[in-house]
Design a protein around this motif. Structure first.
Motif, short mmCIF file in Angstrom:
data_model
loop_
_atom_site.label_atom_id
_atom_site.label_comp_id
_atom_site.label_asym_id
_atom_site.label_seq_id
_atom_site.Cartn_x
_atom_site.Cartn_y
_atom_site.Cartn_z
N ALA A 139 15.14 -1.18 5.73
CA ALA A 139 14.79 -1.32 4.32
C ALA A 139 16.03 -1.15 3.45
O ALA A 139 17.06 -0.61 3.89
CB ALA A 139 13.74 -0.29 3.93
N TYR B 12 6.86 6.13 -1.60
CA TYR B 12 7.14 5.46 -2.87
C TYR B 12 8.59 5.63 -3.30
O TYR B 12 9.06 4.92 -4.19
CB TYR B 12 6.20 5.96 -3.96
CG TYR B 12 6.57 7.29 -4.57
CD1 TYR B 12 7.42 7.35 -5.67
CD2 TYR B 12 6.08 8.49 -4.07
CE1 TYR B 12 7.76 8.55 -6.25
CE2 TYR B 12 6.41 9.69 -4.63
CZ TYR B 12 7.24 9.72 -5.72
OH TYR B 12 7.59 10.92 -6.29
N ARG B 13 9.28 6.54 -2.67
CA ARG B 13 10.67 6.80 -3.05
C ARG B 13 11.64 5.84 -2.37
O ARG B 13 12.80 5.74 -2.79
CB ARG B 13 11.06 8.23 -2.66
CG ARG B 13 10.44 9.27 -3.55
CD ARG B 13 11.53 9.99 -4.35
NE ARG B 13 10.99 10.83 -5.38
CZ ARG B 13 11.30 10.68 -6.68
NH1 ARG B 13 12.13 9.75 -7.07
NH2 ARG B 13 10.77 11.48 -7.56
N TRP B 14 11.21 5.19 -1.30
CA TRP B 14 12.19 4.40 -0.57
C TRP B 14 11.65 3.10 0.00
O TRP B 14 12.41 2.16 0.21
CB TRP B 14 12.77 5.23 0.59
CG TRP B 14 11.75 5.62 1.61
CD1 TRP B 14 10.92 6.72 1.56
CD2 TRP B 14 11.42 4.93 2.80
NE1 TRP B 14 10.09 6.74 2.65
CE2 TRP B 14 10.39 5.66 3.45
CE3 TRP B 14 11.89 3.77 3.42
CZ2 TRP B 14 9.82 5.26 4.65
CZ3 TRP B 14 11.33 3.37 4.63
CH2 TRP B 14 10.31 4.13 5.23
N TYR B 15 10.35 3.01 0.25
CA TYR B 15 9.86 1.85 0.98
C TYR B 15 9.52 0.69 0.06
O TYR B 15 8.72 0.85 -0.86
CB TYR B 15 8.65 2.23 1.82
CG TYR B 15 8.09 1.07 2.62
CD1 TYR B 15 8.92 0.27 3.39
CD2 TYR B 15 6.74 0.77 2.58
CE1 TYR B 15 8.42 -0.80 4.11
CE2 TYR B 15 6.22 -0.29 3.31
CZ TYR B 15 7.07 -1.08 4.06
OH TYR B 15 6.57 -2.13 4.77
N ASP B 16 10.11 -0.44 0.34
CA ASP B 16 9.82 -1.66 -0.40
C ASP B 16 9.21 -2.66 0.58
O ASP B 16 9.92 -3.25 1.38
CB ASP B 16 11.09 -2.23 -1.01
CG ASP B 16 10.83 -3.54 -1.73
OD1 ASP B 16 9.64 -3.86 -1.94
OD2 ASP B 16 11.79 -4.23 -2.08
N GLN C 160 15.31 -6.24 9.39
CA GLN C 160 16.35 -5.24 9.16
C GLN C 160 15.80 -3.98 8.50
O GLN C 160 14.67 -3.92 8.08
CB GLN C 160 17.45 -5.83 8.26
CG GLN C 160 18.12 -7.06 8.82
CD GLN C 160 17.26 -8.29 8.62
OE1 GLN C 160 16.10 -8.18 8.22
NE2 GLN C 160 17.83 -9.44 8.90
N GLY D 268 10.98 -6.02 1.01
CA GLY D 268 12.35 -6.20 1.48
C GLY D 268 12.72 -5.42 2.73
O GLY D 268 13.91 -5.26 3.00
N GLY D 269 11.76 -4.92 3.46
CA GLY D 269 12.09 -4.16 4.66
C GLY D 269 11.17 -4.52 5.80
O GLY D 269 10.60 -5.60 5.82
N ARG E 101 16.66 0.33 0.23
CA ARG E 101 17.08 1.50 -0.53
C ARG E 101 17.39 2.71 0.35
O ARG E 101 16.74 2.95 1.34
CB ARG E 101 15.99 1.89 -1.52
CG ARG E 101 15.98 1.04 -2.76
CD ARG E 101 14.87 1.45 -3.67
NE ARG E 101 13.57 0.97 -3.22
CZ ARG E 101 12.42 1.44 -3.66
NH1 ARG E 101 12.41 2.40 -4.53
NH2 ARG E 101 11.30 0.95 -3.21
#
Lengths: 235, 235
Positions: A231, B180-184, A229, B187-188, A233
């Motif tokens: 991400a 770095y502001r959005w990608y994890d 799915q 969890g993605g 955030r």
DNA sequence: GATTTAATCGAACGAACGTTCGATCGCCAT
DNA sequence: ATGGCGATCGAACGTTCGTTCGATTAAATC
């Protein structure tokens, strides 16, 4: 919440309010310059006071705290950026043209308000509490609007492409929000040139992926791909 | 300059040096986490001391100042990032594959060292003096390497395209440095998926511009274009 | 003309910060 | 044993910060 209540009972007080808004704008602009140059923490209230001509204590007539000052800057800038985009999007129906308008509007606003946009790009996590939530909500509106354009673009031109749309949207925002680190509208290619190049590359990067099979052939190159799915955030 | 001189006269002191390096690495990792979470200015030396278990004064046995601490973090991270890229590029001759390797290497390193890369992306202007210049020089090497890949890519696949190559390179860095502001990664979509999508879109965004006439037809859309030089600043 | 209110300022307060100082402890070589 | 040195610490120093207080002036309201 703000420094002063509106007292709109006479023409005189309306004039006074205009003067108030004007001085507040002047102070925020100077604060913006200091924060853009030094960063929020290093930009002391004393430095802002020096830059405006107002005394240190005098600043606190216009906002309760330094954090509220930053909030005013960010809230106004994000609101204006969003409003500006909505206006320029008015009457534009084609989704490709909508994306071109979005990129051009963003760069134009950046060129005209470099300090403000730098502060908004760099100090995204500085605020806390409800001030943070309010600015985050506007940012999300801006994100949602841009993403909806990209969604329609994909549905129209690349319906089968296996592209993660969150990744796609954040890639574009990365390119745009990083501008403040390198782009000088005064000394490089024009806003129109840069806008067109970024937009064209982004668009054709999507189109070409739609052309090859269902987009998967070009996307999955050498490594396995999982269909996880989007991400978590959002900005 | 660094906290301690090397005294490589016996095996015992070599062991001691290993322990020293290990403790220094532990301290820098904790400092990295604090700075990534709070920002450089808000991350106090007392907070770093708490996070490491070392006393406040004990930190100053490992570096002369807070700024030197940040310098060590950035210098080591940028060096490792650059070195990592050079290694993964070894033996790869095709310029398209080189770019895919570069993007994949950058994302992999990010996924494995999120705090460090956040600090390196967000605190680019925090250092001053020779510490700033040293980290800037490594960044420039990294930029030059990436740009040279893009140059060869264009010469091979889109020789006539009217693309500003500085804009092109910085667009890519924008996408990557904004991660770095959005990608994890936890969890993605996987690192491989995101890498491939970014690389494919970037590459085909270039190729398609080469297909249409000399690239100008697709690039100049609705607005006049000037052939001004590349922008001044490099990262 | 009297009274309230907006706008501004100099001076100070308390807290937090980076850094330094002097002392202590444990280890290795003499 | 002993002298020297790396490592560590509690306590303090001096500075800077955001913020507040009390007073003063100018303008608006009655």
């Amino acid at each position: 919440m703000f420094g002063r209540q509106a007292t709109l009972h006479s023409r005189a007080s309306s004039d006074a309010r205009e003067g108030y808004e004007q001085r507040l704008g002047h102070i925020l602009a100077a604060a913006c310059g200091a924060i853009a140059r030094l960063g929020y923490e290093r930009a002391s209230m004393r430095a802002v006071a020096k830059a405006t001509g107002v005394s240190l204590a005098g600043l606190y007539h216009y906002f309760d705290s330094k954090e509220k000052m930053l909030f005013l800057i960010q809230f106004r800038t994000f609101s204006a950026l969003h409003q500006n985009l909505l206006e320029k999007l008015h009457g534009v129906m084609d989704s490709e043209e909508q994306l071109r308008v979005m990129i051009r509007a963003h760069l134009s606003y950046f060129a005209a308000n470099m300090d403000a946009l730098k502060v908004c790009s760099h100090e995204l996590d500085t605020l806390s509490g409800s001030a943070y939530e309010q600015t985050r909500d506007i940012r999300r509106e801006y994100y949602a609007l841009t993403r909806s354009i990209i969604e329609r673009l994909l549905d129209a031109h690349a319906p089968g492409a296996s592209l993660d749309r969150h990744v796609l949207t954040m890639s574009l925002f990365g390119t745009l929000n990083w501008l403040y680190r390198w782009y000088d509208p005064a000394g490089g290619p024009s806003v129109a040139t840069v806008s067109n190049q970024i937009a064209s590359q982004f668009l054709h990067g999507i189109y070409h992926l739609a052309d090859t099979a269902d987009g998967a052939a070009a996307n999955a190159r050498g490594l396995p791909r999982d269909a996880s799915q989007a991400a978590a955030r959002t900005p």
